[in-house]
Write a protein that holds these residues in place. Sequence first.
Motif, PDB file in Angstrom:
ATOM      1  N   VAL A 187      10.038  -8.749   1.246  1.00 38.23           N
ATOM      2  CA  VAL A 187       9.803  -8.941   2.673  1.00 38.23           C
ATOM      3  C   VAL A 187      10.825  -9.951   3.167  1.00 38.23           C
ATOM      4  CG1 VAL A 187       8.151  -9.555   4.468  1.00 38.23           C
ATOM      5  CG2 VAL A 187       7.327  -8.568   2.311  1.00 38.23           C
ATOM      6  N   LEU A 188      11.654  -9.559   4.111  1.00 34.30           N
ATOM      7  CA  LEU A 188      12.690 -10.439   4.642  1.00 34.30           C
ATOM      8  C   LEU A 188      12.212 -11.207   5.863  1.00 34.30           C
ATOM      9  CD1 LEU A 188      15.791  -8.068   4.447  1.00 34.30           C
ATOM     10  CD2 LEU A 188      14.709  -9.414   2.643  1.00 34.30           C
ATOM     11  N   GLY A 189      11.404 -10.541   6.690  1.00 32.12           N
ATOM     12  CA  GLY A 189      10.958 -11.155   7.931  1.00 32.12           C
ATOM     13  C   GLY A 189       9.503 -11.551   7.893  1.00 32.12           C
ATOM     14  N   ALA A 190       8.617 -10.635   8.220  1.00 32.39           N
ATOM     15  CA  ALA A 190       7.202 -10.963   8.311  1.00 32.39           C
ATOM     16  C   ALA A 190       6.362  -9.758   7.926  1.00 32.39           C
ATOM     17  CB  ALA A 190       6.854 -11.403   9.735  1.00 32.39           C
ATOM     18  N   LEU A 191       5.116 -10.045   7.555  1.00 34.92           N
ATOM     19  CA  LEU A 191       4.157  -8.969   7.313  1.00 34.92           C
ATOM     20  C   LEU A 191       2.922  -9.234   8.148  1.00 34.92           C
ATOM     21  CD1 LEU A 191       1.547  -9.762   5.203  1.00 34.92           C
ATOM     22  CD2 LEU A 191       3.504 -10.125   3.706  1.00 34.92           C
ATOM     23  N   ARG A 192       2.201  -8.161   8.433  1.00 34.85           N
ATOM     24  CA  ARG A 192       1.020  -8.248   9.286  1.00 34.85           C
ATOM     25  C   ARG A 192      -0.059  -7.317   8.762  1.00 34.85           C
ATOM     26  NH1 ARG A 192      -0.644  -9.501  14.635  1.00 34.85           N
ATOM     27  NH2 ARG A 192      -2.188  -8.024  15.424  1.00 34.85           N
ATOM     28  N   SER A 202      -7.061  -9.899  -0.401  1.00 36.00           N
ATOM     29  CA  SER A 202      -7.876  -8.909  -1.113  1.00 36.00           C
ATOM     30  C   SER A 202      -9.087  -8.561  -0.265  1.00 36.00           C
ATOM     31  CB  SER A 202      -8.305  -9.441  -2.487  1.00 36.00           C
ATOM     32  OG  SER A 202      -8.994 -10.680  -2.354  1.00 36.00           O
ATOM     33  N   GLY A 203      -9.726  -7.461  -0.625  1.00 35.66           N
ATOM     34  CA  GLY A 203     -10.897  -7.006   0.103  1.00 35.66           C
ATOM     35  C   GLY A 203     -10.967  -5.495   0.097  1.00 35.66           C
ATOM     36  N   ALA A 204     -11.566  -4.947   1.141  1.00 36.51           N
ATOM     37  CA  ALA A 204     -11.598  -3.494   1.270  1.00 36.51           C
ATOM     38  C   ALA A 204     -10.174  -2.965   1.391  1.00 36.51           C
ATOM     39  CB  ALA A 204     -12.418  -3.105   2.495  1.00 36.51           C
ATOM     40  N   HIS A 205      -9.990  -1.676   1.099  1.00 32.52           N
ATOM     41  CA  HIS A 205      -8.650  -1.104   1.183  1.00 32.52           C
ATOM     42  C   HIS A 205      -8.033  -1.411   2.549  1.00 32.52           C
ATOM     43  CE1 HIS A 205     -10.089   1.360  -2.236  1.00 32.52           C
ATOM     44  NE2 HIS A 205      -8.827   1.286  -2.583  1.00 32.52           N
ATOM     45  N   PHE A 206      -6.816  -1.931   2.528  1.00 34.14           N
ATOM     46  CA  PHE A 206      -6.144  -2.280   3.772  1.00 34.14           C
ATOM     47  C   PHE A 206      -4.686  -1.849   3.695  1.00 34.14           C
ATOM     48  CE2 PHE A 206      -5.643  -5.924   0.961  1.00 34.14           C
ATOM     49  CZ  PHE A 206      -4.324  -6.291   1.117  1.00 34.14           C
ATOM     50  N   ARG A 207      -4.106  -1.634   4.863  1.00 30.97           N
ATOM     51  CA  ARG A 207      -2.680  -1.379   4.985  1.00 30.97           C
ATOM     52  C   ARG A 207      -2.024  -2.607   5.587  1.00 30.97           C
ATOM     53  NH1 ARG A 207      -4.695   3.898   5.709  1.00 30.97           N
ATOM     54  NH2 ARG A 207      -3.538   5.454   4.494  1.00 30.97           N
ATOM     55  N   TYR A 208      -0.729  -2.745   5.342  1.00 29.98           N
ATOM     56  CA  TYR A 208       0.005  -3.868   5.908  1.00 29.98           C
ATOM     57  C   TYR A 208       1.399  -3.396   6.292  1.00 29.98           C
ATOM     58  CZ  TYR A 208       2.045  -4.117   1.201  1.00 29.98           C
ATOM     59  OH  TYR A 208       2.682  -3.809   0.020  1.00 29.98           O
ATOM     60  N   ARG A 209       1.963  -4.076   7.262  1.00 29.72           N
ATOM     61  CA  ARG A 209       3.327  -3.776   7.678  1.00 29.72           C
ATOM     62  C   ARG A 209       4.218  -4.930   7.278  1.00 29.72           C
ATOM     63  NH1 ARG A 209       5.950  -2.387  13.640  1.00 29.72           N
ATOM     64  NH2 ARG A 209       7.944  -1.694  12.802  1.00 29.72           N
ATOM     65  N   ALA A 210       5.190  -4.663   6.427  1.00 31.46           N
ATOM     66  CA  ALA A 210       6.163  -5.655   5.996  1.00 31.46           C
ATOM     67  C   ALA A 210       7.523  -5.242   6.539  1.00 31.46           C
ATOM     68  CB  ALA A 210       6.205  -5.740   4.470  1.00 31.46           C
ATOM     69  N   ASP A 211       8.108  -6.108   7.385  1.00 33.83           N
ATOM     70  CA  ASP A 211       9.314  -5.731   8.122  1.00 33.83           C
ATOM     71  C   ASP A 211       9.013  -4.437   8.874  1.00 33.83           C
ATOM     72  OD1 ASP A 211      10.687  -8.019   7.196  1.00 33.83           O
ATOM     73  OD2 ASP A 211      11.239  -6.999   5.349  1.00 33.83           O
ATOM     74  N   SER A 212       9.704  -3.353   8.589  1.00 40.21           N
ATOM     75  CA  SER A 212       9.435  -2.105   9.318  1.00 40.21           C
ATOM     76  C   SER A 212       8.700  -1.079   8.471  1.00 40.21           C
ATOM     77  CB  SER A 212      10.758  -1.498   9.819  1.00 40.21           C
ATOM     78  OG  SER A 212      11.618  -1.219   8.732  1.00 40.21           O
ATOM     79  N   LEU A 213       8.152  -1.503   7.331  1.00 41.02           N
ATOM     80  CA  LEU A 213       7.450  -0.589   6.439  1.00 41.02           C
ATOM     81  C   LEU A 213       5.942  -0.768   6.523  1.00 41.02           C
ATOM     82  CD1 LEU A 213       9.533  -0.902   3.142  1.00 41.02           C
ATOM     83  CD2 LEU A 213       9.293   1.143   4.526  1.00 41.02           C
ATOM     84  N   VAL A 214       5.219   0.328   6.654  1.00 41.96           N
ATOM     85  CA  VAL A 214       3.773   0.302   6.529  1.00 41.96           C
ATOM     86  C   VAL A 214       3.414   0.776   5.132  1.00 41.96           C
ATOM     87  CG1 VAL A 214       1.592   1.224   7.382  1.00 41.96           C
ATOM     88  CG2 VAL A 214       3.417   0.653   8.989  1.00 41.96           C
ATOM     89  N   SER A 215       2.677  -0.039   4.393  1.00 43.65           N
ATOM     90  CA  SER A 215       2.336   0.263   3.009  1.00 43.65           C
ATOM     91  C   SER A 215       0.835   0.215   2.807  1.00 43.65           C
ATOM     92  CB  SER A 215       3.000  -0.739   2.056  1.00 43.65           C
ATOM     93  OG  SER A 215       4.404  -0.680   2.143  1.00 43.65           O
ATOM     94  N   GLY A 216       0.381   0.811   1.706  1.00 37.57           N
ATOM     95  CA  GLY A 216      -1.024   0.822   1.358  1.00 37.57           C
ATOM     96  C   GLY A 216      -1.599   2.229   1.440  1.00 37.57           C
TER      97      GLY A 216
END
Length: 289
Positions: free
Chosen positions: A139-144, A253-267
């Motif tokens: 991750v170069l910038g930010a994740l959300r 951690s927790g229930a299944h979640f997705r995250y966006r790191a830079d311009s990628l959505v993962s999970g």
Amino acid sequence: MAEVATSTTSEQLLVVVDPVARRSDGESVRIAKDVLGAGAAVKLCLPEGPEEFARALARRGSRRPVVVGDDRTLIRAVGLLHRHRELAGCPLSVVPVGGALSLARSLGIPTGTVAAARAVLDGVERRMDLMVDDSDGVVLGALRIPPVTAPPDVMDPEEEGLPARPWLRTCQSLVRTLVPAGRPSRLASAPEPGPSRLRVEVDGETLVDLHQPVEAVSVSPTASGLASVEVRPASVGAEASPLLAEARTVTVSGAHFRYRADSLVSGPVRTRTWEVREGAWGLTLPAPG
């Protein structure tokens, strides 16, 4: 993969042009090539896909790599060098070309073609922090978390050099959730409805636990070798104050979640840990003053 060599000075550059940049803005690519070629010895590589892009970087020899493309091109190059454990000793230069340039801009890279090319020739290397997760992603910038709605050109696994999955391509339109955990999905997910129940740990200490619903979690590297963490609890009545922290490692951690790191959505994933690597990579930026 087309390769063209031009020679002007003793400095050696390997200029790798992303195929999307060539198709979307060939004029900017031509300008970048002309400016770079006027100030250095340039080997120009025109890969047609992710495998050729990876091979071009791997065969750079003593040449300094310059990538021409958008944020996705930058992320791809850093990820490849990281996975080959060559990132620390290989300063990277970028000429942004394309529509998605917010990451490049946030890192201090000029987004004008001529200014960016001149910075490649006359700039200085700056050591940058990044975050590495427990699946070896960067991750170069930010994740959300949850991910904000992403543009329709979010990265395809095959475009990024990940293993092809023909069955997934065939079934994508029906079953979007079959993308394996940790892999970027082709179709970005909209923010998941309602608050999430997540445990956020910073350097082993719990910042928020599962009993406290949260609206959003954001994490980004700072210039101090730490990650800046912000957790927004779900508000009841008056708006709840965000929880802030700085840490070297962050685990969600927790229930299944997705995250966006830079311009990628993962999970989706059940847990993910990010660790800040201080000064892990070098980026050529305009000289101060």
